[in-house]
Design an enzyme around this catalytic site. Sequence first.
Site, PDB file in Angstrom:
ATOM      1  CB  THR A 109      -0.840   0.037   1.079  1.00  0.00           C
ATOM      2  OG1 THR A 109      -1.861  -1.167   1.112  1.00  0.00           O
ATOM      3  CG2 THR A 109      -1.702   1.019   1.182  1.00  0.00           C
ATOM      4  CE  LYS A 162       2.538   3.187  14.731  1.00  0.00           C
ATOM      5  NZ  LYS A 162       1.038   3.466  14.548  1.00  0.00           N
ATOM      6  NE  ARG A 195       5.721 -10.164   1.079  1.00  0.00           N
ATOM      7  CZ  ARG A 195       4.818 -10.329   2.108  1.00  0.00           C
ATOM      8  NH1 ARG A 195       3.580 -10.704   1.854  1.00  0.00           N
ATOM      9  NH2 ARG A 195       5.193 -10.347   3.404  1.00  0.00           N
TER      10      ARG A 195
END
Length: 430
Positions: A14, A207, A46
């Site tokens: 994405t 994060k 891939r």
Amino acid sequence: MSTNVKIGIAGLGTVGAGVLKIIKAHGDLLEARSGAHLTVTAVSGRDRTKDRGVSLDGLTWYDDAVALADDPEVDIVLELIGGSDGVAKDLCVRSLSNGKPVVTANKALLAEHGNELAALAEQHDAQLAYEAAVAGGIPIIKALREGLAGNSISRVYGILNGTCNYILTEMEETGGEFDAILKDAQDLGYAEADPSFDIDGVDAAHKLAILASVAFGTPVDFPNVYIEGIRNVAAADIAAASELGYRIRLLGVARRTDAGIEQRVHPCMVRRDTTIANVSGVFNAVVVDGDFVDETSYVGRGAGEGPTASAVVADIVDIALGRHTPTFGIPVDKMTDIPKVPVADHIGAYYVCLTVYDQPGVIADVSAVFRDENISIESLLQRGRSKQEAVSVILVTHEVQEAALVRALGKIEKFTHSVAKPRMIRIVSL
């Protein structure tokens, strides 16, 4: 860097496809802003035949992503593969060792190996950029490293996972239980088939470890982040929070104290009138407390093709402009190892939900345990009344050390009239 900057992209999911789309859509604008013509010359993925909604014609294809690092026609390497080890790490190590800048969206890699990679980047005078790794399209890394460089940061906290925020928002709006809302989130594509990293708080903890390093000038220390997810948040807790004037949010909180640094990810009750309580759905939010700016807030989409790819492209533009900032804000050898404060030492107010049989003396027994641990109760509410059947007792404490509350709840759980493990949620003062 030269006026023709050549880019290699490893990972065409994405985000990788999104970067290609942005460069194609805004080539002239990016050239005006960066002073360089940005060109993607090589890619690795891939499946060469997959339709990604953007043409790969004319691009060199690598089955071995690490080989991108050795391509003389690649000036900047984008690591968009994911994963804390394996090919993603090997590609970053090879690229930085070759003196090539790396842009990554890989928070797990940085949380696990950020210190090593930052040192390697400095050794070879190569940038390691990662705006997309934390809070997607929110430019929080740039804000901390550059915009707030004149401040000593005392606290950084926020909603760092959109999946959890969506689930908690939907639980509040629909009254649904966690499992049902999670399934809906998976059906809508907001949650992965295996949502563990999200709902168990690991993604947010990755994060937070990065944010704490940048905020406080200390090495990334993911192993010492306390992590608690949202699996045990019940619809009854959401309803009780609303009645008490709160909302429940999964927060990552990094705070500097006299004893050291707190790093914790867990569900929190936050006042309904705060900025963070009103960030809903899949949105992220980060709040930073600085000594000269006071509080600054940043809200936006924390994931998805557009926001994440946008952050990747912003890093490319910075590199093309020759902006060279130490990976975590200051050089590795200037970082300070600051002690980490265990969550057991945290002092704050707590929401507690007990499920007990409705028998005489129950509240007296609970009060005695709290008294023995020096815990003061601010308010108490019993849900329902049905003799000899289970009812919920909701308590809100005054400020107390967490270790004392945990000891008290451990004793209460062993009572013969206790039906289920007590639930507690930290009440955070923002």
